[in-house]
Design a protein around this motif. Structure first.
Motif, mmCIF file in Angstrom:
data_model
loop_
_atom_site.group_PDB
_atom_site.id
_atom_site.type_symbol
_atom_site.label_atom_id
_atom_site.label_comp_id
_atom_site.label_asym_id
_atom_site.label_seq_id
_atom_site.Cartn_x
_atom_site.Cartn_y
_atom_site.Cartn_z
ATOM 1 N N ALA A 138 -7.903 20.338 6.879
ATOM 2 C CA ALA A 138 -8.933 21.352 6.604
ATOM 3 C C ALA A 138 -9.632 20.927 5.317
ATOM 4 C CB ALA A 138 -8.307 22.734 6.448
ATOM 5 N N ASN A 139 -10.946 21.100 5.297
ATOM 6 C CA ASN A 139 -11.748 20.682 4.151
ATOM 7 C C ASN A 139 -12.685 21.801 3.726
ATOM 8 O OD1 ASN A 139 -11.263 17.563 4.154
ATOM 9 N ND2 ASN A 139 -11.633 18.142 6.275
ATOM 10 N N TYR A 140 -12.940 21.838 2.444
ATOM 11 C CA TYR A 140 -13.967 22.731 1.903
ATOM 12 C C TYR A 140 -14.968 21.832 1.202
ATOM 13 C CZ TYR A 140 -16.159 26.744 -0.276
ATOM 14 O OH TYR A 140 -17.063 27.704 -0.645
ATOM 15 N N ARG A 141 -16.232 21.883 1.661
ATOM 16 C CA ARG A 141 -17.276 21.032 1.096
ATOM 17 C C ARG A 141 -18.289 21.865 0.318
ATOM 18 N NH1 ARG A 141 -19.007 16.826 5.886
ATOM 19 N NH2 ARG A 141 -17.045 15.693 5.944
ATOM 20 N N PHE A 142 -18.614 21.381 -0.863
ATOM 21 C CA PHE A 142 -19.658 21.984 -1.691
ATOM 22 C C PHE A 142 -20.939 21.213 -1.383
ATOM 23 C CE2 PHE A 142 -15.536 22.272 -3.722
ATOM 24 C CZ PHE A 142 -15.460 23.601 -4.080
ATOM 25 N N GLU A 143 -21.809 21.803 -0.539
ATOM 26 C CA GLU A 143 -22.964 21.067 -0.007
ATOM 27 C C GLU A 143 -24.287 21.727 -0.327
ATOM 28 O OE1 GLU A 143 -22.662 18.694 3.813
ATOM 29 O OE2 GLU A 143 -21.274 20.328 4.202
ATOM 30 N N ASP A 144 -25.310 20.885 -0.370
ATOM 31 C CA ASP A 144 -26.694 21.320 -0.528
ATOM 32 C C ASP A 144 -27.510 20.515 0.477
ATOM 33 O OD1 ASP A 144 -29.106 22.307 -1.358
ATOM 34 O OD2 ASP A 144 -29.163 21.169 -3.231
ATOM 35 N N TRP A 145 -27.981 21.166 1.529
ATOM 36 C CA TRP A 145 -28.750 20.498 2.576
ATOM 37 C C TRP A 145 -30.203 20.430 2.121
ATOM 38 C CZ3 TRP A 145 -26.273 18.681 6.912
ATOM 39 C CH2 TRP A 145 -24.947 19.089 7.070
ATOM 40 N N VAL A 151 -37.862 23.073 5.311
ATOM 41 C CA VAL A 151 -38.868 23.633 4.418
ATOM 42 C C VAL A 151 -38.310 23.896 3.030
ATOM 43 C CG1 VAL A 151 -40.433 25.581 4.088
ATOM 44 C CG2 VAL A 151 -40.106 24.626 6.354
ATOM 45 N N GLU A 152 -37.104 24.421 2.954
ATOM 46 C CA GLU A 152 -36.493 24.719 1.660
ATOM 47 C C GLU A 152 -35.053 24.205 1.658
ATOM 48 O OE1 GLU A 152 -34.870 29.143 1.927
ATOM 49 O OE2 GLU A 152 -36.981 29.018 2.450
ATOM 50 N N ASP A 153 -34.537 23.901 0.473
ATOM 51 C CA ASP A 153 -33.154 23.458 0.363
ATOM 52 C C ASP A 153 -32.224 24.579 0.809
ATOM 53 O OD1 ASP A 153 -34.158 21.177 -0.647
ATOM 54 O OD2 ASP A 153 -33.383 21.438 -2.672
ATOM 55 N N ILE A 154 -31.177 24.214 1.509
ATOM 56 C CA ILE A 154 -30.194 25.186 1.969
ATOM 57 C C ILE A 154 -28.908 24.903 1.212
ATOM 58 C CG2 ILE A 154 -28.877 25.994 3.939
ATOM 59 C CD1 ILE A 154 -31.320 25.166 5.665
ATOM 60 N N ASP A 155 -28.522 25.826 0.363
ATOM 61 C CA ASP A 155 -27.338 25.657 -0.476
ATOM 62 C C ASP A 155 -26.233 26.541 0.066
ATOM 63 O OD1 ASP A 155 -25.546 25.111 -2.432
ATOM 64 O OD2 ASP A 155 -26.583 26.205 -4.016
ATOM 65 N N THR A 156 -25.351 25.942 0.850
ATOM 66 C CA THR A 156 -24.212 26.670 1.393
ATOM 67 C C THR A 156 -23.032 25.723 1.496
ATOM 68 O OG1 THR A 156 -23.364 27.993 3.219
ATOM 69 C CG2 THR A 156 -24.879 26.232 3.799
ATOM 70 N N ASP A 157 -21.887 26.214 1.238
ATOM 71 C CA ASP A 157 -20.692 25.407 1.389
ATOM 72 C C ASP A 157 -20.285 25.383 2.858
ATOM 73 O OD1 ASP A 157 -20.818 25.128 -1.327
ATOM 74 O OD2 ASP A 157 -19.286 26.621 -1.739
ATOM 75 N N THR A 158 -19.447 24.418 3.196
ATOM 76 C CA THR A 158 -19.048 24.209 4.584
ATOM 77 C C THR A 158 -17.531 24.044 4.661
ATOM 78 O OG1 THR A 158 -21.134 23.009 4.921
ATOM 79 C CG2 THR A 158 -19.453 22.750 6.604
ATOM 80 N N ILE A 159 -16.940 24.610 5.716
ATOM 81 C CA ILE A 159 -15.522 24.350 5.987
ATOM 82 C C ILE A 159 -15.440 23.464 7.226
ATOM 83 C CG2 ILE A 159 -14.595 26.424 4.904
ATOM 84 C CD1 ILE A 159 -14.376 27.630 7.727
ATOM 85 N N THR A 160 -14.440 22.593 7.256
ATOM 86 C CA THR A 160 -14.214 21.756 8.433
ATOM 87 C C THR A 160 -12.732 21.781 8.790
ATOM 88 O OG1 THR A 160 -13.746 19.667 7.300
ATOM 89 C CG2 THR A 160 -16.061 20.188 7.673
ATOM 90 N N LEU A 161 -12.470 21.644 10.068
ATOM 91 C CA LEU A 161 -11.107 21.461 10.586
ATOM 92 C C LEU A 161 -11.142 20.177 11.396
ATOM 93 C CD1 LEU A 161 -10.409 25.102 11.811
ATOM 94 C CD2 LEU A 161 -9.651 24.040 9.674
ATOM 95 N N GLY A 162 -10.226 19.255 11.109
ATOM 96 C CA GLY A 162 -10.307 17.957 11.753
ATOM 97 C C GLY A 162 -8.991 17.434 12.284
ATOM 98 N N LEU A 163 -9.115 16.497 13.222
ATOM 99 C CA LEU A 163 -7.998 15.757 13.817
ATOM 100 C C LEU A 163 -8.369 14.280 13.809
ATOM 101 C CD1 LEU A 163 -7.245 17.818 17.040
ATOM 102 C CD2 LEU A 163 -5.755 17.603 15.066
ATOM 103 N N ALA A 164 -7.423 13.437 13.472
ATOM 104 C CA ALA A 164 -7.657 11.991 13.544
ATOM 105 C C ALA A 164 -6.367 11.316 13.994
ATOM 106 C CB ALA A 164 -8.087 11.448 12.190
ATOM 107 N N VAL A 165 -6.529 10.260 14.755
ATOM 108 C CA VAL A 165 -5.408 9.414 15.171
ATOM 109 C C VAL A 165 -5.678 8.036 14.586
ATOM 110 C CG1 VAL A 165 -4.187 8.379 17.110
ATOM 111 C CG2 VAL A 165 -5.017 10.723 17.284
ATOM 112 N N ARG A 166 -4.690 7.509 13.858
ATOM 113 C CA ARG A 166 -4.837 6.201 13.211
ATOM 114 C C ARG A 166 -3.710 5.285 13.630
ATOM 115 N NH1 ARG A 166 -5.520 9.767 9.046
ATOM 116 N NH2 ARG A 166 -7.691 10.103 8.468
ATOM 117 N N TYR A 167 -4.035 4.001 13.723
ATOM 118 C CA TYR A 167 -3.051 2.951 13.989
ATOM 119 C C TYR A 167 -2.798 2.217 12.674
ATOM 120 C CZ TYR A 167 -0.888 -1.279 15.738
ATOM 121 O OH TYR A 167 -0.007 -2.307 15.946
ATOM 122 N N GLU A 168 -1.530 2.071 12.315
ATOM 123 C CA GLU A 168 -1.144 1.401 11.071
ATOM 124 C C GLU A 168 -0.897 -0.075 11.335
ATOM 125 O OE1 GLU A 168 2.619 1.602 8.068
ATOM 126 O OE2 GLU A 168 1.659 3.522 8.571
#
Length: 169
Positions: A138-145, A151-168
């Protein structure tokens, strides 16, 4: 804006140099998916407030301290039409099965880079088989689009939920 891009590039180069200096370390390469949603309700028409992204991910974790580079791909409605958005993100991670991290990234769409965003991450890193890892985060991003097409800057934070599979390797 130029100063932010220079800082971002220096951070990426530093992480890549650190990862390459230990060739025998536990390098992990994989793919992932994440769902995202803006925190605030956006009053601007034709702007997606939620969506998903696919990503390629590289992680280097020789100990409890590690680094991660992600390249995210999404399609978002920005202004009058949908646009492909590419988001490189770099993280410094601390922990094992349960880990946390700090990150920096930027979004690119319509020949335009946004100002950098900053991210906080909390995740679980499971070993599935000897060489495969499942990352749930889970991530919390401090973003400014601030795209030119909006037309105008959009200043809103974003949350994300993610899954990743990695090979070592």
């Amino acid at each position: 804006m130029k100063k932010s891009i220079i800082i971002f590039v220096i951070l990426l180069l530093g992480i890549m140099f650190t990862a390459q200096s230990s060739v025998a370390g536990p390098h992990r390469l994989g793919v992932g998916w994440q769902w995202w949603q803006t925190i605030d309700d956006i009053d601007f028409d034709n702007f997606d407030e939620k969506g998903y992204a696919w990503m390629f991910t590289y992680q280097y974790k020789p100990s409890l301290l590690g680094c991660q580079l992600d390249l995210e791909f999404s399609n978002q409605k920005l202004g009058s039409r949908s646009r492909n958005v590419i988001s490189p993100v770099a993280y410094v991670l601390l922990g094992g099965l349960i880990y946390g991290g700090l990150g920096i990234g930027s979004n690119y769409a319509s020949d335009n880079w946004t100002d950098p965003f900053y991210a906080l991450r909390l995740g679980l890193d499971f070993t599935l088989f000897e060489k495969f890892h499942l990352d749930v985060n889970a991530n919390y991003r401090f973003e400014d689009w601030d795209y030119d097409k909006v037309v105008e800057d959009i200043d809103t934070d974003t949350i994300t939920l993610g899954l990743a599979v990695r090979y070592e390797f």
